[in-house]
Design a protein around this motif. Structure first.
Motif, PDB file in Angstrom:
ATOM      1  N   LYS A   1      -7.138  21.645  45.262  1.00  0.00           N
ATOM      2  CA  LYS A   1      -6.167  22.241  44.350  1.00  0.00           C
ATOM      3  C   LYS A   1      -6.023  23.738  44.616  1.00  0.00           C
ATOM      4  O   LYS A   1      -6.961  24.386  45.074  1.00  0.00           O
ATOM      5  N   ASP A   2      -4.837  24.264  44.301  1.00  0.00           N
ATOM      6  CA  ASP A   2      -4.589  25.693  44.460  1.00  0.00           C
ATOM      7  C   ASP A   2      -5.001  26.445  43.191  1.00  0.00           C
ATOM      8  O   ASP A   2      -5.581  25.865  42.265  1.00  0.00           O
TER       9      ASP A   2
ATOM     10  N   HIS B   1      -3.406  27.313  40.684  1.00  0.00           N
ATOM     11  CA  HIS B   1      -2.790  26.810  39.461  1.00  0.00           C
ATOM     12  C   HIS B   1      -3.132  25.348  39.183  1.00  0.00           C
ATOM     13  O   HIS B   1      -2.536  24.739  38.297  1.00  0.00           O
ATOM     14  N   GLY B   2      -4.041  24.782  39.971  1.00  0.00           N
ATOM     15  CA  GLY B   2      -4.453  23.407  39.760  1.00  0.00           C
ATOM     16  C   GLY B   2      -3.545  22.368  40.396  1.00  0.00           C
ATOM     17  O   GLY B   2      -3.707  21.174  40.155  1.00  0.00           O
ATOM     18  N   LYS B   3      -2.615  22.803  41.242  1.00  0.00           N
ATOM     19  CA  LYS B   3      -1.710  21.876  41.924  1.00  0.00           C
ATOM     20  C   LYS B   3      -2.378  21.336  43.189  1.00  0.00           C
ATOM     21  O   LYS B   3      -3.045  22.081  43.909  1.00  0.00           O
ATOM     22  N   ILE B   4      -2.163  20.062  43.476  1.00  0.00           N
ATOM     23  CA  ILE B   4      -2.756  19.410  44.648  1.00  0.00           C
ATOM     24  C   ILE B   4      -2.145  19.980  45.927  1.00  0.00           C
ATOM     25  O   ILE B   4      -0.928  20.105  46.054  1.00  0.00           O
TER      26      ILE B   4
ATOM     27  N   SER C   1     -13.621  19.406  50.576  1.00  0.00           N
ATOM     28  CA  SER C   1     -12.452  19.834  49.788  1.00  0.00           C
ATOM     29  C   SER C   1     -12.658  21.157  49.058  1.00  0.00           C
ATOM     30  O   SER C   1     -12.057  21.394  48.015  1.00  0.00           O
TER      31      SER C   1
ATOM     32  N   SER D   1      -9.798  27.860  46.413  1.00  0.00           N
ATOM     33  CA  SER D   1      -8.632  27.555  45.575  1.00  0.00           C
ATOM     34  C   SER D   1      -7.982  28.772  44.930  1.00  0.00           C
ATOM     35  O   SER D   1      -6.758  28.867  44.874  1.00  0.00           O
TER      36      SER D   1
ATOM     37  N   GLU E   1      -1.725  29.858  46.559  1.00  0.00           N
ATOM     38  CA  GLU E   1      -0.925  28.972  45.718  1.00  0.00           C
ATOM     39  C   GLU E   1       0.048  28.197  46.594  1.00  0.00           C
ATOM     40  O   GLU E   1       0.509  28.694  47.623  1.00  0.00           O
TER      41      GLU E   1
ATOM     42  N   LYS F   1       5.525  21.413  48.889  1.00  0.00           N
ATOM     43  CA  LYS F   1       4.950  20.201  49.449  1.00  0.00           C
ATOM     44  C   LYS F   1       5.794  19.825  50.658  1.00  0.00           C
ATOM     45  O   LYS F   1       7.003  19.973  50.645  1.00  0.00           O
TER      46      LYS F   1
END
Length: 88
Positions: free
Chosen positions: A2-3, A5-8, A53, A77, A81, A85
């Motif tokens: 995740k980055d 901001h918590g995005k995969i 990861s 992480s 950001e 995708k």
């Protein structure tokens, strides 16, 4: 992985470098440090996600007086950001 901001984030995704670990920069010769500092706020494609990861890898090539320089970063992480995708 995740980055910030918590995005995969996956291999092939486009990310923006938000921070570069100063401890890493301090290990580099001045000319290489400058090239790596230029990565800040720029966009790169994720080359690899480490097996555990915990880090994403990005790289770059730059023409210099000595020839082509290849450098990159392994980032945690909070240091990047996702921007886009890729192909999903």
């Amino acid at each position: 992985m995740k980055d910030k901001h918590g995005k995969i984030v996956e291999v092939g995704d486009l990310i923006r470098v938000l921070e570069i670990y100063e401890g890493f920069l301090n290990t580099l010769p001045e000319d290489e440090r400058i090239l790596h500092e230029e990565m800040l706020h720029q966009k790169y494609v994720v080359d690899e996600i480490l097996e555990d990861s915990t880090k994403a890898s990005v790289s770059f090539f730059k023409d210099t007086a000595e020839g082509v320089y290849h450098g990159g970063l392994y980032m945690l992480s909070h240091e990047f950001e996702i921007v886009r995708k890729v192909g999903r």
